[in-house]
Write a protein that holds these residues in place. Sequence first.
Motif, short mmCIF file in Angstrom:
data_model
loop_
_atom_site.label_atom_id
_atom_site.label_comp_id
_atom_site.label_asym_id
_atom_site.label_seq_id
_atom_site.Cartn_x
_atom_site.Cartn_y
_atom_site.Cartn_z
N THR A 153 0.86 -1.18 0.00
CA THR A 153 0.00 0.00 0.00
C THR A 153 0.89 1.22 0.00
O THR A 153 2.09 1.14 0.31
CB THR A 153 -0.96 0.02 1.21
OG1 THR A 153 -1.97 1.01 0.99
CG2 THR A 153 -0.25 0.28 2.51
N ARG A 154 0.33 2.33 -0.33
CA ARG A 154 1.03 3.61 -0.28
C ARG A 154 0.57 4.35 0.98
O ARG A 154 -0.59 4.27 1.35
CB ARG A 154 0.71 4.45 -1.51
CG ARG A 154 1.07 3.74 -2.78
CD ARG A 154 2.22 4.39 -3.46
NE ARG A 154 2.53 3.67 -4.70
CZ ARG A 154 3.76 3.37 -5.05
NH1 ARG A 154 4.77 3.68 -4.29
NH2 ARG A 154 3.99 2.73 -6.18
N SER A 155 1.51 5.04 1.61
CA SER A 155 1.18 5.79 2.81
C SER A 155 2.13 6.98 2.91
O SER A 155 2.77 7.34 1.92
CB SER A 155 1.28 4.89 4.04
OG SER A 155 0.78 5.55 5.19
N ARG A 156 2.25 7.53 4.12
CA ARG A 156 3.16 8.65 4.35
C ARG A 156 3.94 8.40 5.64
O ARG A 156 3.42 7.82 6.58
CB ARG A 156 2.39 9.96 4.44
CG ARG A 156 1.64 10.27 3.14
CD ARG A 156 1.03 11.64 3.10
NE ARG A 156 1.96 12.72 2.81
CZ ARG A 156 2.54 12.96 1.63
NH1 ARG A 156 2.30 12.17 0.62
NH2 ARG A 156 3.34 13.99 1.46
N LEU A 193 4.14 -0.15 12.96
CA LEU A 193 3.55 0.85 12.07
C LEU A 193 3.06 2.06 12.87
O LEU A 193 3.32 3.20 12.50
CB LEU A 193 2.39 0.25 11.27
CG LEU A 193 2.80 -0.70 10.15
CD1 LEU A 193 1.60 -1.53 9.69
CD2 LEU A 193 3.41 0.07 8.99
N THR A 194 2.38 1.81 13.98
CA THR A 194 1.88 2.89 14.82
C THR A 194 3.04 3.73 15.35
O THR A 194 2.99 4.96 15.33
CB THR A 194 1.05 2.33 15.99
OG1 THR A 194 -0.06 1.63 15.46
CG2 THR A 194 0.57 3.44 16.91
N GLY A 195 4.07 3.07 15.82
CA GLY A 195 5.24 3.77 16.35
C GLY A 195 5.92 4.66 15.32
O GLY A 195 6.48 5.70 15.66
N LEU A 196 5.85 4.25 14.07
CA LEU A 196 6.45 5.03 12.99
C LEU A 196 5.49 6.09 12.44
O LEU A 196 5.86 6.90 11.61
CB LEU A 196 6.89 4.11 11.85
CG LEU A 196 8.05 3.16 12.18
CD1 LEU A 196 8.19 2.10 11.10
CD2 LEU A 196 9.34 3.96 12.34
N GLY A 197 4.23 6.04 12.90
CA GLY A 197 3.23 6.99 12.42
C GLY A 197 2.77 6.72 11.01
O GLY A 197 2.36 7.63 10.30
N VAL A 198 2.84 5.47 10.58
CA VAL A 198 2.45 5.09 9.22
C VAL A 198 1.07 4.44 9.26
O VAL A 198 0.87 3.44 9.95
CB VAL A 198 3.48 4.12 8.59
CG1 VAL A 198 3.02 3.64 7.23
CG2 VAL A 198 4.84 4.79 8.51
N GLN A 199 0.14 5.02 8.52
CA GLN A 199 -1.22 4.48 8.46
C GLN A 199 -1.33 3.50 7.29
O GLN A 199 -0.81 3.76 6.22
CB GLN A 199 -2.23 5.59 8.26
CG GLN A 199 -2.29 6.56 9.42
CD GLN A 199 -3.32 7.66 9.17
OE1 GLN A 199 -3.97 7.71 8.14
NE2 GLN A 199 -3.47 8.52 10.15
N VAL A 200 -2.03 2.39 7.55
CA VAL A 200 -2.30 1.40 6.50
C VAL A 200 -3.77 1.01 6.56
O VAL A 200 -4.41 1.15 7.61
CB VAL A 200 -1.40 0.14 6.65
CG1 VAL A 200 0.07 0.51 6.52
CG2 VAL A 200 -1.66 -0.58 7.95
N GLY A 212 -9.30 7.32 8.81
CA GLY A 212 -8.67 7.89 9.99
C GLY A 212 -8.07 6.84 10.88
O GLY A 212 -7.57 7.13 11.94
N ASP A 213 -8.10 5.60 10.45
CA ASP A 213 -7.60 4.48 11.25
C ASP A 213 -6.08 4.41 11.13
O ASP A 213 -5.54 4.35 10.05
CB ASP A 213 -8.26 3.19 10.74
CG ASP A 213 -8.20 2.07 11.74
OD1 ASP A 213 -7.57 2.25 12.79
OD2 ASP A 213 -8.80 1.03 11.46
N ARG A 214 -5.39 4.39 12.27
CA ARG A 214 -3.92 4.43 12.24
C ARG A 214 -3.31 3.16 11.66
O ARG A 214 -2.39 3.23 10.88
CB ARG A 214 -3.39 4.69 13.63
CG ARG A 214 -3.73 6.09 14.10
CD ARG A 214 -2.82 6.53 15.20
NE ARG A 214 -1.42 6.53 14.82
CZ ARG A 214 -0.79 7.51 14.21
NH1 ARG A 214 -1.42 8.58 13.86
NH2 ARG A 214 0.51 7.43 13.96
N THR A 215 -3.75 1.99 12.09
CA THR A 215 -3.12 0.77 11.61
C THR A 215 -4.14 -0.31 11.31
O THR A 215 -3.77 -1.46 11.13
CB THR A 215 -2.11 0.20 12.62
OG1 THR A 215 -2.78 -0.03 13.84
CG2 THR A 215 -0.94 1.15 12.81
N GLY A 216 -5.36 -0.01 11.26
CA GLY A 216 -6.33 -1.04 10.93
C GLY A 216 -7.08 -1.42 12.12
O GLY A 216 -7.87 -2.18 12.36
#
Length: 111
Positions: free
Chosen positions: A6-9, A70-77, A107-111
């Motif tokens: 997936t693509r994220s930021r 993922l949450t710790g890195l601030g990456v949403q998937v 708006g869900d951080r990691t699912g």
Amino acid sequence: MSRHITRSRHDGKPVLVVAGYDRPLGELFLHIIREASDTASREAVETFVYDSLDEPQKDWTDINILADTLTGLGVQVPASLLEQIYLDQIFNVGNRFVEHPAAETGGDRTG
């Protein structure tokens, strides 16, 4: 091996998230890759932001470790990414490639 992308930021910059289940090893993996353009040579340059191989002390058999990282890195998937990887692990799935639309992150951080 299953592979979900997936693509994220990350830190406001676009990244490609590649994660999945490695059936021979019985472990999950996570790669976060930033793609940048080298204007001088006009060639794409990929930079790893994160590679789960760099943290072998983590329990990569636990889907929560992947989600927490993922949450710790601030990456949403998208939620579907974590759900599908978990199912791949439970059912020992290999040779699977799934692209998850980034629009599903909401708006869900990691699912």
